[in-house]
Design an enzyme around this catalytic site. Structure first.
Site, PDB file in Angstrom:
ATOM      1  N   GLY A 217       0.883  -1.281   0.074  1.00 13.55           N
ATOM      2  CA  GLY A 217      -0.099  -0.035  -0.083  1.00 13.55           C
ATOM      3  C   GLY A 217       0.847   1.231  -0.072  1.00 13.55           C
TER       4      GLY A 217
ATOM      5  N   ASP B 252      -5.509   1.705  10.229  1.00 14.13           N
ATOM      6  CA  ASP B 252      -6.894   1.257  10.766  1.00 14.13           C
ATOM      7  C   ASP B 252      -6.967   0.616  12.100  1.00 14.13           C
ATOM      8  OD1 ASP B 252      -9.559   0.365  10.568  1.00 14.13           O
ATOM      9  OD2 ASP B 252      -9.229  -0.925   8.789  1.00 14.13           O
TER      10      ASP B 252
ATOM     11  N   PHE C  49     -14.170   2.751   3.604  1.00 18.58           N
ATOM     12  CA  PHE C  49     -13.116   2.108   2.894  1.00 18.58           C
ATOM     13  C   PHE C  49     -12.586   2.877   1.797  1.00 18.58           C
ATOM     14  CE2 PHE C  49     -10.857  -1.162   0.392  1.00 18.58           C
ATOM     15  CZ  PHE C  49     -10.440  -1.726   1.548  1.00 18.58           C
TER      16      PHE C  49
HETATM   17  P1  IMP Z   1      -4.622  -2.279  10.335  1.00 15.70           P
HETATM   18  O1  IMP Z   1      -3.892  -3.399  10.942  1.00 15.70           O
HETATM   19  O2  IMP Z   1      -6.014  -2.640  10.782  1.00 15.70           O
HETATM   20  O3  IMP Z   1      -4.206  -0.843  10.978  1.00 15.70           O
HETATM   21  O4  IMP Z   1      -4.492  -2.088   8.908  1.00 15.70           O
HETATM   22  C1  IMP Z   1      -3.702  -1.756   8.172  1.00 15.70           C
HETATM   23  C2  IMP Z   1      -3.509  -2.075   6.792  1.00 15.70           C
HETATM   24  O5  IMP Z   1      -4.802  -2.617   6.241  1.00 15.70           O
HETATM   25  C3  IMP Z   1      -3.051  -1.019   5.821  1.00 15.70           C
HETATM   26  O6  IMP Z   1      -1.694  -1.057   5.610  1.00 15.70           O
HETATM   27  C4  IMP Z   1      -3.831  -1.068   4.517  1.00 15.70           C
HETATM   28  O7  IMP Z   1      -3.207  -1.744   3.777  1.00 15.70           O
HETATM   29  C5  IMP Z   1      -5.217  -1.817   4.901  1.00 15.70           C
HETATM   30  N1  IMP Z   1      -6.185  -0.855   5.153  1.00 15.70           N
HETATM   31  C6  IMP Z   1      -6.792  -0.626   6.054  1.00 15.70           C
HETATM   32  N2  IMP Z   1      -7.768   0.471   5.950  1.00 15.70           N
HETATM   33  C7  IMP Z   1      -8.005   0.297   4.444  1.00 15.70           C
HETATM   34  C8  IMP Z   1      -8.790   1.198   3.750  1.00 15.70           C
HETATM   35  O8  IMP Z   1      -9.968   1.818   3.926  1.00 15.70           O
HETATM   36  N3  IMP Z   1      -8.553   0.983   2.319  1.00 15.70           N
HETATM   37  C9  IMP Z   1      -7.722  -0.109   1.816  1.00 15.70           C
HETATM   38  N4  IMP Z   1      -6.931  -0.717   2.828  1.00 15.70           N
HETATM   39  C10 IMP Z   1      -6.900  -0.500   4.125  1.00 15.70           C
END
Ligand code: IMP
Ligand code: MG
Length: 186
Positions: free
Chosen positions: A54, A113, A163
């Protein structure tokens, strides 16, 4: 100002609800972040460590705005698959040859997130004896505020709890190439 109707040719039939961050806004903010980062590291070796996939667009733009010597490397941490919610199992793939010892590590994330990915990474990186570890995130949904071991020192934008796709962010590997960040229609 781009509108959803202007970008349907990029979207393979999927609709976007709205454009959350325009290309020009992102560009300006990335320039500011680059200067902030340059000023925050007056001395020492700086390794910008991008979280794949990402962050690839963000890292590419960001490092060109940091006015100091630095190195760039990447790691892979995946937890989402084709789902829109975090599974919580963060799988880490990194090159154990990358020397972190004694360096300032700037971990670059596209969006925060749940914070699970970063927490796991901070744990792993601390074992490698870096001089410091800080987080730079393009977007933060604000959901991980009490959970994160370390708040992002550098943040592009607060993100809505939707999202988001584009500027590196995907849904099932689509939309990473969009030059803006958009909220995907249901
Ligand atoms: P976390 O571990 O829940 O904080 O997720 C982080 C990872 O999830 C990020 O590096 C993104 O690749 C993916 N992610 C989280 N939210 C989104 C979103 O709204 N769109 C796309 N990818 C997301
Ligand atoms: Mg992803």
């Amino acid at each position: 100002m781009l509108k959803p109707a202007d970008v349907t040719h990029l979207m393979s039939g999927r609709k976007i609800a709205r454009i959350a961050f325009q290309p020009e806004e992102i560009e300006r903010r990335v320039q500011e972040l680059g200067r902030e980062i340059g000023a925050a590291y007056p001395t020492g070796e700086l390794l910008v460590l991008g979280l794949l996939k990402g962050s690839f667009v963000f890292v590419a733009d960001l490092v060109r705005e940091v006015p100091r010597p630095l190195q760039v490397d990447f790691l892979v941490a995946s937890s989402y698959g084709a789902e829109k919610v975090s599974s919580g199992n963060v799988r880490l793939v990194y090159d154990p040859e990358t020397r972190l010892e004694g360096k300032h590590i700037l971990l670059v994330e596209d969006i925060i997130d749940s914070g699970r990915t970063l927490n796991r990474l901070l744990e792993v990186l601390a074992e490698r004896k870096p001089k410091s570890v800080e987080i730079c995130a393009l977007l933060d949904k604000g959901l991980a505020d009490g959970v994160l071991r370390k708040k992002p020192k550098f943040l592009g934008f607060k993100a809505p709890n939707e999202f988001l796709v584009g500027y590196g962010l995907d849904h099932a590997e689509d939309f990473r190439h969009l030059p803006f960040v958009a909220s995907l229609a249901e």
